[in-house]
Design a protein around this motif. Structure first.
Motif, short mmCIF file in Angstrom:
data_model
loop_
_atom_site.label_atom_id
_atom_site.label_comp_id
_atom_site.label_asym_id
_atom_site.label_seq_id
_atom_site.Cartn_x
_atom_site.Cartn_y
_atom_site.Cartn_z
N ILE A 133 0.84 -1.20 0.00
CA ILE A 133 0.00 0.00 0.00
C ILE A 133 0.87 1.25 0.00
N GLN A 134 0.54 2.19 -0.89
CA GLN A 134 1.28 3.44 -1.02
C GLN A 134 0.34 4.63 -0.81
N ALA A 135 0.88 5.74 -0.33
CA ALA A 135 0.09 6.97 -0.14
C ALA A 135 -0.44 7.43 -1.50
N GLY A 136 -1.68 7.91 -1.51
CA GLY A 136 -2.29 8.43 -2.73
C GLY A 136 -3.06 7.40 -3.54
N GLU A 137 -2.96 6.13 -3.21
CA GLU A 137 -3.66 5.08 -3.96
C GLU A 137 -5.15 5.08 -3.63
N GLU A 138 -5.96 4.73 -4.63
CA GLU A 138 -7.39 4.53 -4.44
C GLU A 138 -7.60 3.04 -4.20
N LEU A 139 -8.19 2.70 -3.04
CA LEU A 139 -8.33 1.30 -2.65
C LEU A 139 -9.72 0.98 -2.15
N ARG A 140 -10.06 -0.31 -2.25
CA ARG A 140 -11.21 -0.89 -1.56
C ARG A 140 -10.61 -1.85 -0.54
N VAL A 141 -10.84 -1.57 0.73
CA VAL A 141 -10.22 -2.34 1.81
C VAL A 141 -11.29 -3.17 2.51
N SER A 142 -11.06 -4.48 2.58
CA SER A 142 -11.93 -5.38 3.35
C SER A 142 -11.26 -5.59 4.70
N PHE A 143 -12.04 -5.46 5.77
CA PHE A 143 -11.43 -5.52 7.10
C PHE A 143 -12.38 -6.13 8.11
N ASP A 144 -11.81 -6.52 9.25
CA ASP A 144 -12.55 -7.01 10.40
C ASP A 144 -12.35 -6.02 11.53
N ILE A 145 -13.39 -5.85 12.35
CA ILE A 145 -13.30 -4.98 13.51
C ILE A 145 -13.36 -5.85 14.76
N ASP A 146 -12.45 -5.58 15.67
CA ASP A 146 -12.40 -6.29 16.94
C ASP A 146 -12.08 -5.26 18.02
N CYS A 147 -12.16 -5.66 19.25
CA CYS A 147 -11.92 -4.74 20.36
C CYS A 147 -11.18 -5.51 21.46
N HIS A 148 -10.31 -4.82 22.17
CA HIS A 148 -9.64 -5.44 23.30
C HIS A 148 -9.53 -4.46 24.46
N GLU A 149 -9.39 -5.02 25.65
CA GLU A 149 -9.30 -4.22 26.86
C GLU A 149 -7.86 -4.20 27.34
N TYR A 150 -7.41 -3.02 27.79
CA TYR A 150 -6.07 -2.89 28.34
C TYR A 150 -6.15 -1.89 29.49
N GLN A 151 -5.85 -2.34 30.68
CA GLN A 151 -5.83 -1.53 31.89
C GLN A 151 -7.14 -0.74 32.08
N GLY A 152 -8.25 -1.43 31.88
CA GLY A 152 -9.56 -0.83 32.11
C GLY A 152 -10.08 0.02 30.96
N ARG A 153 -9.34 0.16 29.88
CA ARG A 153 -9.80 0.93 28.71
C ARG A 153 -9.97 -0.03 27.54
N TRP A 154 -10.90 0.32 26.65
CA TRP A 154 -11.19 -0.50 25.48
C TRP A 154 -10.69 0.17 24.22
N PHE A 155 -10.11 -0.62 23.31
CA PHE A 155 -9.52 -0.12 22.08
C PHE A 155 -10.04 -0.93 20.89
N ASN A 156 -10.39 -0.23 19.82
CA ASN A 156 -10.82 -0.89 18.58
C ASN A 156 -9.60 -1.31 17.78
#
Length: 136
Positions: free
Chosen positions: A57-80
């Motif tokens: 992947i390079q800056a300036g490219e036009e892309l269609r990105v397929s992705f998964d979303i997950d979440c995890h907890e670290y020291q009482g805070r949640w991060f996507n």
């Protein structure tokens, strides 16, 4: 899930060695901006040396990105965690036309859809119930 847009930032690559397995790993994050009326930005991650090389992947490219979303907890805070698993290159001219709301040129030999005013049912004789019995 999928998102389409332009890569506006390539963040610094991260690497290390897994404490559990002892294997080396690489990861890099990218920021993509959509071409919607109100553009949105999304930061996604590509994990693994093989995927980073394959996707390239390079800056300036036009892309269609397929992705998964997950979440995890670290020291009482949640991060996507938004992890890409497939990247497709998009023709920049098609992306620009989509951003401007212009439809793509019709494909030769394609049959256009019927007009919205075309009746889907045959007309009924007087006194028969209409095929569409909606009150409006």
């Amino acid at each position: 899930m999928e998102i389409e847009g332009k890569i506006i930032a390539v963040l610094e690559e991260r690497s290390g060695v897994s404490a559990k397995t002892g294997n080396a790993w690489r990861s890099q994050e990218f920021v993509i901006e959509t071409h919607d009326q109100y553009p949105r930005k999304c930061c996604f991650r590509v994990f693994g040396d093989d995927r980073l090389k394959q996707m390239n992947i390079q800056a300036g490219e036009e892309l269609r990105v397929s992705f998964d979303i997950d979440c995890h907890e670290y020291q009482g805070r949640w991060f996507n965690d938004i992890s890409a698993w497939r990247v497709e290159r998009i023709d920049p001219m098609a992306a620009q036309a989509a951003a401007q709301g212009v439809q793509a040129a019709p494909v030769a030999g394609a049959v256009p859809p019927p007009p919205a005013s075309a009746a889907p049912f045959a007309p009924t004789a007087e006194g028969e119930a209409a095929a569409d019995d909606l009150p409006f």
